[in-house]
Design a protein around this motif. Sequence first.
Motif, mmCIF file in Angstrom:
data_model
loop_
_atom_site.group_PDB
_atom_site.id
_atom_site.type_symbol
_atom_site.label_atom_id
_atom_site.label_comp_id
_atom_site.label_asym_id
_atom_site.label_seq_id
_atom_site.Cartn_x
_atom_site.Cartn_y
_atom_site.Cartn_z
ATOM 1 N N GLN A 1 37.279 50.636 35.956
ATOM 2 C CA GLN A 1 38.469 50.953 35.753
ATOM 3 C C GLN A 1 38.679 52.165 35.284
ATOM 4 O O GLN A 1 39.513 53.091 35.535
ATOM 5 C CB GLN A 1 39.082 50.176 34.530
ATOM 6 N N LEU A 2 37.614 52.785 34.462
ATOM 7 C CA LEU A 2 37.584 54.234 33.854
ATOM 8 C C LEU A 2 37.385 55.182 35.317
ATOM 9 O O LEU A 2 38.195 56.278 35.346
ATOM 10 C CB LEU A 2 36.701 54.462 33.103
ATOM 11 N N LEU A 3 36.560 54.749 36.129
ATOM 12 C CA LEU A 3 36.127 55.844 37.288
ATOM 13 C C LEU A 3 37.468 55.756 38.234
ATOM 14 O O LEU A 3 37.635 56.673 39.004
ATOM 15 C CB LEU A 3 34.789 55.487 37.879
ATOM 16 N N ILE B 1 36.742 41.392 34.767
ATOM 17 C CA ILE B 1 37.071 41.413 36.124
ATOM 18 C C ILE B 1 37.889 39.916 36.439
ATOM 19 O O ILE B 1 37.326 38.919 36.433
ATOM 20 C CB ILE B 1 35.572 41.376 36.900
ATOM 21 N N LYS B 2 38.860 39.970 36.713
ATOM 22 C CA LYS B 2 39.828 38.764 36.969
ATOM 23 C C LYS B 2 39.449 38.360 38.256
ATOM 24 O O LYS B 2 39.395 38.994 39.383
ATOM 25 C CB LYS B 2 41.298 39.426 36.711
ATOM 26 N N ALA B 3 39.049 36.843 38.091
ATOM 27 C CA ALA B 3 38.653 36.209 39.123
ATOM 28 C C ALA B 3 39.811 35.144 39.755
ATOM 29 O O ALA B 3 39.408 34.651 40.854
ATOM 30 C CB ALA B 3 37.181 35.257 38.957
ATOM 31 N N THR B 4 40.738 34.977 38.950
ATOM 32 C CA THR B 4 41.814 33.967 39.439
ATOM 33 C C THR B 4 43.057 34.634 39.380
ATOM 34 O O THR B 4 43.347 35.625 39.039
ATOM 35 C CB THR B 4 41.619 32.721 38.451
ATOM 36 N N GLU B 5 43.954 33.742 39.942
ATOM 37 C CA GLU B 5 45.355 34.160 39.984
ATOM 38 C C GLU B 5 46.238 33.074 38.973
ATOM 39 O O GLU B 5 45.798 31.867 39.062
ATOM 40 C CB GLU B 5 46.123 34.027 41.446
ATOM 41 N N HIS B 6 47.244 33.594 38.187
ATOM 42 C CA HIS B 6 47.993 32.489 37.438
ATOM 43 C C HIS B 6 49.288 32.156 38.419
ATOM 44 O O HIS B 6 49.752 32.924 39.121
ATOM 45 C CB HIS B 6 48.571 33.334 36.428
ATOM 46 N N GLY B 7 49.553 31.230 38.050
ATOM 47 C CA GLY B 7 50.772 30.414 38.910
ATOM 48 C C GLY B 7 51.364 29.341 38.133
ATOM 49 O O GLY B 7 51.014 28.850 36.972
ATOM 50 N N TYR C 1 37.690 41.800 46.295
ATOM 51 C CA TYR C 1 38.321 43.481 46.372
ATOM 52 C C TYR C 1 37.739 44.436 47.146
ATOM 53 O O TYR C 1 36.715 44.322 47.839
ATOM 54 C CB TYR C 1 38.040 43.866 44.746
ATOM 55 N N GLU C 2 38.569 45.354 47.441
ATOM 56 C CA GLU C 2 38.316 46.395 48.285
ATOM 57 C C GLU C 2 37.375 47.659 47.629
ATOM 58 O O GLU C 2 37.920 47.621 46.428
ATOM 59 C CB GLU C 2 39.367 47.086 48.886
ATOM 60 N N PHE D 1 39.404 46.790 40.151
ATOM 61 C CA PHE D 1 39.545 45.437 39.949
ATOM 62 C C PHE D 1 40.575 45.286 39.018
ATOM 63 O O PHE D 1 40.901 45.892 38.418
ATOM 64 C CB PHE D 1 38.290 44.825 39.178
ATOM 65 N N GLU D 2 41.286 43.785 39.420
ATOM 66 C CA GLU D 2 42.093 43.538 38.457
ATOM 67 C C GLU D 2 41.523 43.087 37.130
ATOM 68 O O GLU D 2 40.310 42.596 37.146
ATOM 69 C CB GLU D 2 43.045 42.011 38.794
#
Length: 476
Positions: free
Chosen positions: A49-51, A391-397, A452-453, A458-459
Amino acid sequence: MSFLSRSFNRVSQQTKELIHRSNDHHIRLAVTGLSGAGKTAFITGLVNQLLNTGDSVNQLPLWQVTHHNRLIGIKRQMQPDMSIASFDYQTAMQLLLSETPRWPSSTRNISELRLAIKYKPEQGLLAKLTDTTTATLYVDIVDYPGEWLLDLPMLQLTYQQWCEQQFSRQIIWQTSPYYQAYADALAELDLNADADEQVLDAIAKLYQQLLQDLVLKQGFYYAQPGRMLLPGDLEGAPVLAFFPLALSNEQHQQYQQAHKNSYYQILNKRYNAYCEQVITPFYRDYFAKFDRQVVLVDCLTALNRGHQQFNDMSFALNQILQSFQFGQSSWFKRLFSPRIDRLLFAASKVDHVSRDQQSSLVKLLSSILQPSRKHARFDGCHVETMAISAIKATEHGIVKQDGQPVEVITGARLNDGAATTLFPGQVPDEVPNASFWHQQGFHFQAFAPKKYESNQAFEHIRLDHLLQYLLGDKLL
Ligand SMILES: Nc1nc2c(ncn2[C@@H]2O[C@H](COP(=O)(O)OP(=O)(O)OP(=O)(O)O)[C@@H](O)[C@H]2O)c(=O)[nH]1
Ligand SMILES: [Mg+2]
């Protein structure tokens, strides 16, 4: 380079460190957590995130220095301790960004990194005093195997006290098929007799098998000495070949009079040597000098493991936190006896639960760390609790079930990579009683990292909130 110029460089490096610390421009951040709590993933996610700050999308909106457009840039810099490895951010990133993304491996050794955060001070005291338009905050972070942390409480115990504390855990030990062999070997040992190196090694091995089974198979947490779980270069060394004895107070007193080569005296000596030669240097060099601390706790895995295991994790954390110095800091203390003046309890991997369960996770964590919070607050330290995902690995829905909306998460299951949508279950807001585990227990799923690219941060969940709490006041 000549001896003189080397010495000069060293002194000027030390002087620079001193200036940073006295100027309040240097923070040593303790990332504390048992093995598997998520320390390495957290450090990797934070650095990522910081970089990547300054990209078009602000991923850290609640961190005021970015929100107010005062952040100029962040870089990794040469770490202060030359004798330890640099934190291997590149390898962690390669794994996370690979075709099939993978989490970084469990940590085997200590490493360190330093970040330099360049920012514009607010038009306050610092700007006036220094007459500068930019300032830099240095942040040092150390990563290490969680098993090493387990040893810190031993520094406060004599061998006798340690034996007593370990044997108060007999009920837990008896859950392991390896307990009996160890208990039988102890029963046969004549503690007054001359110590035989091979016998000591053999019993230490039985004790090691017991600890490894308890932690790796039965899911318990508190195991000492922690290096028996991960011996590294201490494998086979006499300093690690000791174990606790099941003795009464009177028996301890009696064996303390035994001759110096007796089993009892050699075990006592090895215990003290382990404390002095293995734990103390680690504690003195890395753990006694922190200014801020984040304690990462994976409550969800502990809930999955069971009632006794969950309580064991809470016990381990509260014991370990007694080894840290908390309290208000002043410039004098920062230089000569640093204290932690901000402490954050963070429930890690909160992306494993649906959004509506996050507040329960925070309450659960607060309830188990209540003793440590009291201890730190009493000494004047600020304490906060939050739930994060580095480092988020899921989506909320939300899905409809019987016409009703239900919060769910979607991601790739860790064990087989299968795409999964599920309601992971309710998180209790305090420790349930044992019968709850007997009736149904918990089944939180673990997830593989998302794809991720490489040019994308990351999210995450609440890393900005965390940064504001831990560093915000130092960036004014
Ligand atoms: N979904 C999700 N999983 C995470 C997150 N952070 C960590 N994990 C999981 O937790 C596991 C352990 O994380 P690590 O960072 O290796 O834990 P550690 O505290 O460094 O453990 P040791 O090195 O053994 O002391 C990872 O392999 C992931 O499976 C997160 O933010 N989200
Ligand atoms: Mg690690």
